[in-house]
Design an enzyme around this catalytic site. Structure first.
Site, short mmCIF file in Angstrom:
data_model
loop_
_atom_site.label_atom_id
_atom_site.label_comp_id
_atom_site.label_asym_id
_atom_site.label_seq_id
_atom_site.Cartn_x
_atom_site.Cartn_y
_atom_site.Cartn_z
CG ASP A 147 -1.78 1.18 1.34
OD1 ASP A 147 -2.38 1.55 0.32
OD2 ASP A 147 -1.85 1.77 2.43
CD GLU A 179 -13.25 14.19 8.13
OE1 GLU A 179 -13.22 13.93 9.34
OE2 GLU A 179 -14.28 14.18 7.44
CE LYS A 199 -14.16 17.14 3.92
NZ LYS A 199 -13.27 17.52 5.03
CB THR A 232 -1.91 3.69 -4.02
OG1 THR A 232 -2.39 4.83 -3.32
CG2 THR A 232 -1.64 4.05 -5.46
N GLY A 233 -4.98 3.78 -3.57
CA GLY A 233 -6.24 4.39 -3.95
C GLY A 233 -6.09 5.81 -4.45
NE ARG A 290 -8.38 8.37 -8.58
CZ ARG A 290 -8.80 9.40 -7.86
NH1 ARG A 290 -9.29 9.20 -6.66
NH2 ARG A 290 -8.71 10.63 -8.32
CE LYS A 323 -5.06 -1.10 -1.74
NZ LYS A 323 -4.68 -0.47 -0.46
#
Length: 1260
Positions: free
Chosen positions: A511, A627, A691, A815-816, A942, A948
């Site tokens: 990751d 955040e 957002k 990874t995202g 993404r 994964k």
């Protein structure tokens, strides 16, 4: 896929976000004040509990014609999603169901718990008797133990006998109890099996006793329960569903409860879920406003909760409550779970909905799936060969017996053992003696031979391997070089079965966020209204600004826990007196950052002596580092979130307190990939602030934006400029987020409230309906700007990746994040290099993906080959790559060998989650596999958690290569459990990955030492250990075999029963364990300095079929020497058979120990003690046994030791038996030295340069 087609199976991930406020009563809707509902969090680490549905809700507004892609997405906002869901839908790829199910690990699949009118659980508040009138609910007593006093023996034995070897030895022991087959004493034959079973049973019993003790302590804790209109203490185990429980500050919650009220008038409670998911940050839970005003002490209240059946999903709760004539929804924000602790709240009162084993914590207590090492799998293959040898020897003995009996059949009545009948006078005269006929004698001889040769299958090897792995784990845990001082975390071994697999890893799947990076976010760049800010940070603290700019309110200052650099130009823009469009956009931009979140402000008093004024320090507790970074950035620019309650928030805007009413909040989910909050301002205007990921927000912007009612169309260049800056931020490795807003009319607000009330009270498909409701307001948005957050690389990551690549290990990053961000991080951590040819696969359909894959394979000459050829070629090319690349350079990792004509330029494959949707579901997996293994680097962007796992399975199912997955979040759990070895990082996102892993560590850089040092040592030790155990037992069995051939195939033995049983348990076991734990072929400095030495594991140098057969040939020679030397030496003497047996016993022990000593690389005091001490112990045991008059070998050892021939015979046996092995080692090490041998010689000579030169020459 067109818009009228059903959704493809999707998976998603997002950090858990909690609803800001609880759902309001229906009466408040008419007044236009709507508290956030418990919109069901779709971010769970398990399979979604949604029912399958075909209707497709439009998640974007306005609807777009043509194809729509539902991707396996991950969030940009939260960065690293801690969870995922799988929405089951009707799919056009039904034929691929089996394949897609293959990658869903059983540990992440859960049953659907769809609440409905017929399937709902009814909880009558404050009425446990009525709740459980059918006795269908369990009590609150928990049990984590496996056994009871009654079930321990049968259950433990049943579990232990799952090992086939144990069944084999049980059969041997049973056969030895039969009179015709009693080769050994009946008690003696049971000793090895009973010893192994007893040791394991004691260990299991002790562990279970500790569980029982923990369970008793837990069950006997007490809590305040409402009884007879008063709260009284009651043991946890007696609490029932429906009872009302009061929890005080810092107490642990005894069961899963729906909040009814708290000490806070607005019904808010703060809990810490560390015991549940490992996360230390506080989370908010809410009591419904309809229940907060109850007089609990009177006890005169009632209600009904309809909730879903118990399930494992800790991130979701779907229920309705009927109370005082009102019906309203309950969600995950209204429930507190067993094991959590109440913090910063004086008390909280709730009603029990799940108790005992039905609580979510207990349902999630299942252990991770067990894994078996690859070497152990190969060991079973060799054990099969040994079994064949065993049966061949038994067949030879039985056949020989038959031929001997046939030849001497006329003499059987005169032979002492084989005569047919009793000749002595008495009741047995004339009856059958011990002869059962030729056929039965052959059969009995075969079975007796199995008993005599039983240790050919080494039962002691299992115990030895467990003890060795335990010792190895101790030294890995105590390795100070893998201690992380920043998090105070030591290395953890959570699995003892796969230590040696660490020495054969070929693929590392990593990751990015929190694993390669620190997951400590810092606000770096922002674009507002199409203009970029943050290139320079001349101001470090707002305190240096004048009083009009500083965030000052009533002489009070807000000081953040950490300094944040701000852009002076942007600060000046925010404080312009004129209300221009750009300033209004900037104002709403930071207002959105401060309001659109679930962050909790925490106030602490401090003093700033330099400024001679009181400063109130403020810190933020958030469930996502993203955040927290955004809220802190807003505070640095003068928009400080200072208060959050269930229905409003207070923001200090440059000294002026702005109280905003929160009408509702739509949490982030991985389908929408955005978050929105509906705010009512003091002037009664209503806005929705949004957002989210750029791919999600940019598609729902209005073409002509207006800001705060100023109907001035935003120039198209603003959006284009923002997109340009987003790309620039991504290239810098920043995590991007788009911010937008819009005004809501009264009609739009009313429509949304009605739809929201209906969706939030639904017990079926609530998540999907809430997404549909969110789409009503999340459309036609006005673009405000975008943010860029930096997530720095961890220390030592580039060096670790480079070393792993030199060691022949391919590193893939999953990874995202956005593609540009991932590429930038890849470059900074040296995963990608400038000389690599990048292959980008970004397909929007199956046809596109197929074409892109085909074009890439054609361009770079990648040929498709069968899996069989692929595997064999891959193994061969490990050697080829190792020979061709010098030490100072990276390796090609075996990739180019898979294609003919591949360019010399190394390849890097970059693929996104959208493409993987089609590739993993269609017949394109083999195409992706061919291309991926031809590349030096693979970077997947993404991607969702199940994707994964799918990528890991792509390699694992098609090659024999060992895979390792490393991650730090719950979204990495499926990948970690799918890989052969799973490593968890003790990071910022809780401990879900650690709890699911086989090993855990504090930093990615420790992976280098774990593999290159401990992995190499463990593989070399265990590989030698297995071969040595095979040799040690086989040489003893073959010695017995030669003796039987010389004694008319009679299966008699010259050795005592105790000597045979003690041989592998006492006489020779200790040195094996000590060497397996402590021996080191090379120092850790050499292994770290020369990573290519790790490839010895890829070439199976320590354990392979060739070594096994060489060992068996050596064993054959040693057994012949061992048996025949004493026979020839004493052939003319009057020595008895027990004396000869005594000589054989001590000779074989001396031989195998000196054999071991020849291979020991690192001599320590304990090694000397174990090796030579075992010979001494053997003598001591033989003296004791030979001193017992009832044994036939009584006093033999005392006669033997007086003779010089005895000692010379032992010396001669040892020299002749080991001479071929010694000569072979000398020749091999001088003419064909391995790289390990060259490195060892250089270590001894203390010449590193010699090592570097020789290492390269030896590889060439």
């Amino acid at each position: 896929m067109t818009s009228d087609q059903p959704l493809l199976r999707t998976s998603s991930c997002a950090s858990e976000t909690l609803p800001l406020v609880p759902p309001s009563a229906p009466s408040t809707l008419n007044r236009g004040s709507f508290d956030s509902s418990g919109s069901v969090s779709t971010t769970n680490p398990f399979q979604s509990s949604e029912a399958p549905f075909v209707e497709q809700f439009f998640l974007e507004c306005p609807p777009q014609e043509g194809r729509r892609l539902i991707s396996w997405g991950t969030m940009d906002l939260q960065g690293k999603a801690s969870s995922f869901e799988v929405s089951k839908t009707s799919s056009l790829v039904q034929e691929k169901t089996n394949k897609s199910q293959r990658i869903r690990h059983k540990s992440v699949q859960f049953e659907d718990n769809i609440p409905s009118a017929d399937n709902a659980r009814l909880i009558y508040i404050n009425d446990p008797c009525r709740t459980n009138d059918k006795f269908e609910f369990t009590g609150n007593e928990i049990r984590t133990s496996k056994y009871t006093i009654i079930s321990f023996m049968p259950k433990n034995l049943f579990i232990q006998f799952h090992r086939v070897a144990y069944l084999y030895f049980l059969a041997i022991a049973v056969l030895n109890q039969l009179p015709p087959l009693a080769v050994f004493g009946r008690t003696v034959s049971l000793f090895p099996l009973l010893f192994v079973l007893s040791v394991t049973a004691v260990k299991d019993g002790y562990e279970d006793w500790r569980r029982h003790r923990s369970d008793r302590k837990e069950n006997n804790r007490e809590a305040l329960v409402l009884q007879s209109a008063q709260f009284r203490m009651k043991e946890w185990k007696k609490i029932q569903a429906g009872e009302v429980v009061r929890i005080c500050a810092n107490e642990t919650i005894p069961c899963d409860m729906v909040l009814l009220g708290t000490s806070d008038p607005s019904g808010i409670a703060y809990i810490q879920t560390m015991n549940l998911d490992g996360e230390s940050n506080l989370k908010t839970r809410y009591a419904r406003q309809e229940t907060t005003s109850i007089g609990f002490d009177g006890g005169q209240f009632s209600g009904l909760i309809r909730c879903e059946q118990p399930n494992r999903n800790i991130y979701d709760f779907t229920a309705n409550m009927e109370f005082n004539g009102h019906k309203f929804p309950l969600s995950q924000s209204n429930i507190i779970l067993r094991g959590c602790q109440l913090k910063n709240t004086e008390w909280a009162i709730g009603v029990v909905v799940y108790a005992g084993q039905e609580t979510k914590a207990m349902m999630n207590s299942a252990a991770s799936p067990s894994k078996r090492s690859k070497l152990e799998t190969y060991m079973n293959r060799e054990t099969l060969w040994l079994s064949i040898f065993l049966f061949v020897m038994c067949a030879v003995v039985a056949t020989g017996m038959g031929l001997w009996l046939e030849r001497h059949k006329e003499q059987l009545d005169t032979l002492p053992y084989y005569r047919r009948r009793f000749f002595n006078k008495g009741p047995k005269d004339g009856k059958t003696y011990r002869y059962y006929g030729l056929a039965m004698e052959i059969f009995f001889s075969f079975l007796s031979s199995i008993i005599v040769f039983q240790i050919m299958i080494p039962i002691s090897l299992y115990i030895t391997m467990e003890l060795v792995r335990l010792g190895q784990s101790y030294f890995m845990i105590e390795d100070k070089h893998m201690y992380d001082s920043t998090t105070d975390s030591r290395f953890q071994c959570r699995s003892l079965n796969i230590n040696e697999d660490l020495g054969q890893i070929r693929y590392v799947f990593s990751d990015k966020t929190g694993t390669l990076t620190e997951n400590k976010m810092e606000f770096r760049r922002a674009t507002v209204y199409g203009k970029d800010y943050g290139n320079s940070f001349p101001i470090k603290d707002l305190s240096v600004l004048d009083a009009g700019i500083a965030a000052d309110s009533g002489g009070k200052r807000w000081k953040l826990k950490s300094e944040i650099a701000v852009d002076s130009e942007l600060v000046a823009l925010l404080h312009k007196e004129l209300d221009g469009k750009e300033k209004v956009a900037a104002h709403e931009f930071f207002l959105t950052l401060a309001a659109c979140n679930t962050v909790i402000p925490i106030h602490t008093q401090s003093s700033a002596s330099q400024l001679h004024e009181d400063v109130e320090a403020i810190d933020y507790q958030g469930e996502s580092p993203d955040e927290q970074a955004l809220v802190a950035a807003a505070s640095a620019y003068g928009y400080t979130l200072i208060e959050r309650t269930s229905g409003h928030i207070v923001i200090d805007v440059n000294g002026e307190r702005l109280r905003l009413e929160v009408l509702g909040l739509h949490e982030f989910d991985s389908v929408r990939k955005r978050m929105s909050v509906v705010i009512r301002f003091p002037n009664n205007s209503v806005k929705v602030l949004v957002k989210g990921a750029d791919t999600s927000v940019l598609s729902i912007l209005t073409k002509d934006s207006e800001i705060s009612g100023n109907k001035a169309p935003v120039v198209f260049d603003t959006r284009q400029a923002t997109q340009g800056y987003l790309t620039e931020y991504a290239l810098l490795g920043l995590r991007t987020l788009v911010v937008a807003s819009r005004d809501l009319t009264d009609l739009e607000l009313e429509e949304w409230q009605c739809s929201y009330e209906e969706a939030s009270t639904s017990l079926t498909d609530r998540s999907a309906k809430l997404r549909h409701t969110a789409a009503l307001i999340e459309c036609n948005l006005n673009l405000l700007g975008a943010t860029g957050i930096e997530d720095k690389l961890q220390e030592g990551v580039p060096e670790a990746i480079e070393s792993l690549r030199q060691a022949g290990i391919k590193v893939w990053v999953l990874t995202g994040d956005k593609q540009e961000t991932a590429i930038s991080i890849g470059l900074s951590c040296k995963l990608l290099t400038s000389d690599m040819q990048q292959i980008v696969i970004n397909g929007n359909s199956e046809v596109d993906c197929r074409k892109l894959l085909a074009d890439a394979k054609s361009k770079f000459g990648v040929k498709s080959v069968s899996c069989k050829n692929k595997n064999s070629k891959q193994k061969n090319n490990v050697e080829i790559d190792y020979l061709e690349i010098p030490v100072e350079m990276g390796t090609s990792n075996g990739s180019q060998g898979h294609a003919e004509g591949v360019m010399n330029t190394p390849l890097a494959l970059i693929i996104d989650g959208n493409s993987l949707v089609y590739i993993l579901e269609k017949d394109l997996e083999s195409e992706l596999f061919d291309l991926a293994i031809s590349c030096k680097v693979v970077l997947c962007c993404r991607v969702a958690p199940l994707q994964k796992a799918g990528i890991v399975d792509l390699i694992k199912s098609r090659t024999d290569d060992m895979t390792l997955a490393i991650g730090d979040g719950a979204n990495d759990v499926s990948m970690i459990q799918m890989a052969d070895v799973g490593v968890g990082i003790c990071g910022q996102e809780g401990r879900q990955a650690v709890m699911a892993s086989d090993f855990a560590m504090g930093q990615f850089r420790f992976l280098k030492r774990l593999l290159l040092v401990h992995g190499h040592w463990n593989y070399q030790r265990v590989g030698y250990l297995v071969l040595y155990n095979f040799y040690r037992n086989a040489v003893f069995v073959l010695m017995l075999f030669w003796y039987i051939l010389c004694t008319a195939f009679s299966t008699t033995s010259a050795l005592t029963d105790w000597s045979s049983m003690f041989y592998s348990v006492i006489y020779t076991s200790v040195p094996t364990i000590v060497v397996g734990v402590l021996d080191k072929d090379l120092s850790h400095r050499t292994l770290m300095q020369f990573p290519k030495l790790y490839t010895a594991g890829h070439r199976y140098e320590s354990y392979n079929m060739k070594l096994f057969w060489i060992t068996m040939l050596d064993t054959l020679w040693q057994s012949l020497v061992l048996f025949y030397i004493p026979v020839f030496v004493y052939k003319d003497s009057a020595i008895d058979i027990w004396s000869l047996g005594s000589l054989w016993t001590i000779s074989v022990v001396v031989l195998v120990n000196i054999h071991l000593a020849m291979d020991i690389q690192r001599w320590l005091l304990i090694t000397h003690a174990a090796t030579w001490g075992s010979i001494v112990i053997t003598y001591v045991c033989m003296v004791v046994v030979d001193s017992i008059p009832i044994f036939p070998n009584y006093w033999t050892i005392y006669h033997l030791v007086k003779s010089g021939t005895y000692w010379l015979t032992i010396l001669l046996i040892t020299i002749l038996a080991l001479l071929p092995r010694f000569l072979l080692k000398v020749i091999q090490q001088n003419f064909w030295p391995s790289d390990i041998q060259i490195a060892r010689e250089a270590e001894i000579l203390k010449r590193p340069n010699h090592l570097r030169t020789k290492h390269y020459q030896g590889s060439s």
